[in-house]
Design a protein around this motif. Structure first.
Motif, PDB file in Angstrom:
ATOM      1  N   GLU A   1      24.069 -57.682 -35.410  1.00 15.32           N
ATOM      2  CA  GLU A   1      23.749 -56.253 -35.464  1.00 15.32           C
ATOM      3  C   GLU A   1      22.574 -56.113 -36.424  1.00 15.32           C
ATOM      4  O   GLU A   1      22.567 -56.732 -37.500  1.00 15.32           O
ATOM      5  CB  GLU A   1      24.936 -55.427 -35.957  1.00 15.32           C
ATOM      6  N   PHE A   2      21.592 -55.324 -36.045  1.00 15.79           N
ATOM      7  CA  PHE A   2      20.413 -55.116 -36.880  1.00 15.79           C
ATOM      8  C   PHE A   2      20.076 -53.636 -36.864  1.00 15.79           C
ATOM      9  O   PHE A   2      19.979 -53.037 -35.800  1.00 15.79           O
ATOM     10  CB  PHE A   2      19.221 -55.937 -36.354  1.00 15.79           C
ATOM     11  N   GLU A   3      19.940 -53.066 -38.047  1.00 21.31           N
ATOM     12  CA  GLU A   3      19.601 -51.650 -38.159  1.00 21.31           C
ATOM     13  C   GLU A   3      18.511 -51.462 -39.202  1.00 21.31           C
ATOM     14  O   GLU A   3      18.414 -52.244 -40.156  1.00 21.31           O
ATOM     15  CB  GLU A   3      20.822 -50.832 -38.583  1.00 21.31           C
ATOM     16  N   ILE A   4      17.742 -50.424 -39.013  1.00 18.43           N
ATOM     17  CA  ILE A   4      16.744 -50.025 -40.006  1.00 18.43           C
ATOM     18  C   ILE A   4      17.185 -48.674 -40.543  1.00 18.43           C
ATOM     19  O   ILE A   4      17.259 -47.700 -39.791  1.00 18.43           O
ATOM     20  CB  ILE A   4      15.332 -49.943 -39.393  1.00 18.43           C
ATOM     21  N   GLN A   5      17.539 -48.642 -41.820  1.00 22.38           N
ATOM     22  CA  GLN A   5      17.968 -47.387 -42.437  1.00 22.38           C
ATOM     23  C   GLN A   5      16.801 -46.778 -43.206  1.00 22.38           C
ATOM     24  O   GLN A   5      16.169 -47.445 -44.025  1.00 22.38           O
ATOM     25  CB  GLN A   5      19.144 -47.622 -43.377  1.00 22.38           C
ATOM     26  N   ILE A   6      16.558 -45.519 -42.929  1.00 15.99           N
ATOM     27  CA  ILE A   6      15.475 -44.796 -43.597  1.00 15.99           C
ATOM     28  C   ILE A   6      16.087 -43.601 -44.325  1.00 15.99           C
ATOM     29  O   ILE A   6      16.779 -42.793 -43.712  1.00 15.99           O
ATOM     30  CB  ILE A   6      14.415 -44.318 -42.582  1.00 15.99           C
ATOM     31  N   THR A   7      15.864 -43.551 -45.627  1.00 21.76           N
ATOM     32  CA  THR A   7      16.318 -42.413 -46.429  1.00 21.76           C
ATOM     33  C   THR A   7      15.120 -41.785 -47.107  1.00 21.76           C
ATOM     34  O   THR A   7      14.127 -42.455 -47.407  1.00 21.76           O
ATOM     35  CB  THR A   7      17.366 -42.841 -47.480  1.00 21.76           C
ATOM     36  N   ARG A   8      15.224 -40.492 -47.362  1.00 21.42           N
ATOM     37  CA  ARG A   8      14.130 -39.726 -47.963  1.00 21.42           C
ATOM     38  C   ARG A   8      14.279 -39.733 -49.485  1.00 21.42           C
ATOM     39  O   ARG A   8      15.359 -39.510 -50.008  1.00 21.42           O
ATOM     40  CB  ARG A   8      14.179 -38.303 -47.407  1.00 21.42           C
ATOM     41  N   LYS A   9      13.158 -39.993 -50.172  1.00 20.20           N
ATOM     42  CA  LYS A   9      13.133 -39.926 -51.637  1.00 20.20           C
ATOM     43  C   LYS A   9      13.069 -38.457 -52.065  1.00 20.20           C
ATOM     44  O   LYS A   9      12.718 -37.580 -51.274  1.00 20.20           O
ATOM     45  CB  LYS A   9      11.902 -40.650 -52.188  1.00 20.20           C
ATOM     46  N   GLU A  10      13.384 -38.228 -53.324  1.00 19.77           N
ATOM     47  CA  GLU A  10      13.310 -36.863 -53.866  1.00 19.77           C
ATOM     48  C   GLU A  10      11.870 -36.359 -53.897  1.00 19.77           C
ATOM     49  O   GLU A  10      11.613 -35.186 -53.665  1.00 19.77           O
ATOM     50  CB  GLU A  10      13.889 -36.836 -55.281  1.00 19.77           C
ATOM     51  N   SER A  11      10.946 -37.254 -54.225  1.00 23.83           N
ATOM     52  CA  SER A  11       9.541 -36.853 -54.278  1.00 23.83           C
ATOM     53  C   SER A  11       8.682 -38.009 -53.783  1.00 23.83           C
ATOM     54  O   SER A  11       9.106 -39.161 -53.753  1.00 23.83           O
ATOM     55  CB  SER A  11       9.142 -36.462 -55.707  1.00 23.83           C
ATOM     56  N   ILE A  12       7.468 -37.670 -53.420  1.00 20.14           N
ATOM     57  CA  ILE A  12       6.562 -38.684 -52.893  1.00 20.14           C
ATOM     58  C   ILE A  12       6.129 -39.630 -54.004  1.00 20.14           C
ATOM     59  O   ILE A  12       5.940 -39.227 -55.144  1.00 20.14           O
ATOM     60  CB  ILE A  12       5.336 -38.027 -52.205  1.00 20.14           C
ATOM     61  N   GLY A  13       6.035 -40.919 -53.655  1.00 18.46           N
ATOM     62  CA  GLY A  13       5.571 -41.931 -54.593  1.00 18.46           C
ATOM     63  C   GLY A  13       4.424 -42.697 -53.980  1.00 18.46           C
ATOM     64  O   GLY A  13       3.904 -42.324 -52.913  1.00 18.46           O
ATOM     65  N   GLU A  14       4.046 -43.781 -54.620  1.00 20.56           N
ATOM     66  CA  GLU A  14       2.908 -44.564 -54.114  1.00 20.56           C
ATOM     67  C   GLU A  14       3.170 -45.147 -52.730  1.00 20.56           C
ATOM     68  O   GLU A  14       2.245 -45.496 -52.008  1.00 20.56           O
ATOM     69  CB  GLU A  14       2.512 -45.653 -55.103  1.00 20.56           C
ATOM     70  N   ASN A  15       4.453 -45.276 -52.334  1.00 18.80           N
ATOM     71  CA  ASN A  15       4.797 -45.801 -51.014  1.00 18.80           C
ATOM     72  C   ASN A  15       5.310 -44.716 -50.073  1.00 18.80           C
ATOM     73  O   ASN A  15       6.005 -45.013 -49.105  1.00 18.80           O
ATOM     74  CB  ASN A  15       5.839 -46.918 -51.149  1.00 18.80           C
ATOM     75  N   GLY A  16       5.014 -43.456 -50.372  1.00 19.93           N
ATOM     76  CA  GLY A  16       5.408 -42.366 -49.489  1.00 19.93           C
ATOM     77  C   GLY A  16       6.753 -41.760 -49.852  1.00 19.93           C
ATOM     78  O   GLY A  16       7.267 -41.933 -50.958  1.00 19.93           O
ATOM     79  N   PHE A  17       7.352 -41.047 -48.880  1.00 22.23           N
ATOM     80  CA  PHE A  17       8.619 -40.356 -49.079  1.00 22.23           C
ATOM     81  C   PHE A  17       9.832 -41.199 -48.698  1.00 22.23           C
ATOM     82  O   PHE A  17      10.949 -40.903 -49.072  1.00 22.23           O
ATOM     83  CB  PHE A  17       8.673 -39.094 -48.208  1.00 22.23           C
TER      84      PHE A  17
END
Length: 188
Positions: A23-39
């Motif tokens: 099983e392979f998944e890509i989990q994407i969560t949102r940061k509180e604020s934008i940083g050098e690598n985005g949200f």
């Protein structure tokens, strides 16, 4: 959307690389604020055993599993770029036998559309190459230098046999190396 598409492609590639019930998944969560690598925080999750839940790849994958996952990801991500060369340094870490053979087949497949440079210590991968270079470090005086020697067919036989059996391979091991090279050529 791209993550979901990549999940499907990577999972199929992992099955091709001898992961049976993966099983392979890509989990994407949102940061509180934008940083050098985005949200977004992006984490690859994997389960390589039936009945196990997915866990962070970085925490649970062995060296051999990590090698195959990286090959699967690179194969599909790089397919969308106009890169003419892919480099795999010791893609065989922690694998052997059937898994190594599957990696060799996958590298040969990738090599049909771009140049693949691969450092390997496994015969199952080396026999799949169209060209074989022997890379050796030598100490001369107080300096270490690297020597690269292109191998012809007989040189390849000798080197494949050495990889399989160590220095001074027997006649039987040389014959096995010849057969492995011939089978790899017939597998095209």
């Amino acid at each position: 959307k791209a993550a979901k598409e990549l999940e499907v492609l990577v999972k199929q590639a992992l099955v091709d690389l001898n992961f049976i019930a993966v099983e392979f998944e890509i989990q994407i969560t949102r940061k509180e604020s934008i940083g050098e690598n985005g949200f977004d925080n992006v984490e690859f999750m994997i389960s390589t055993n039936p009945g196990e839940s997915v866990k962070p790849l970085v925490k649970v994958a062995s060296g051999g599993e990590m090698s195959r996952v990286m090959l699967a990801i690179k194969t599909h991500v790089m397919a969308n770029f106009k890169l003419s060369t892919m480099i795999f340094d010791e893609i065989d870490t922690g694998v052997s036998g059937k898994a190594a053979q599957k990696i060799g087949f996958k590298l040969k497949e990738v090599g049909k559309n771009r140049q693949v440079l691969c450092v390997t210590h496994l015969s199952q991968i080396a026999v799949m190459a169209n060209h074989h270079l022997l890379i050796e470090k030598k100490v001369e005086g107080e300096r270490t230098s690297t020597h690269v020697t292109p191998l012809d067919l007989e040189g390849r036989v000798q080197e494949i046999a050495r990889i399989m059996a160590g220095d001074s391979p027997s006649k039987l091991m040389l014959q096995s190396a010849r057969e492995a090279l011939q089978q790899a050529q017939e597998a095209e």
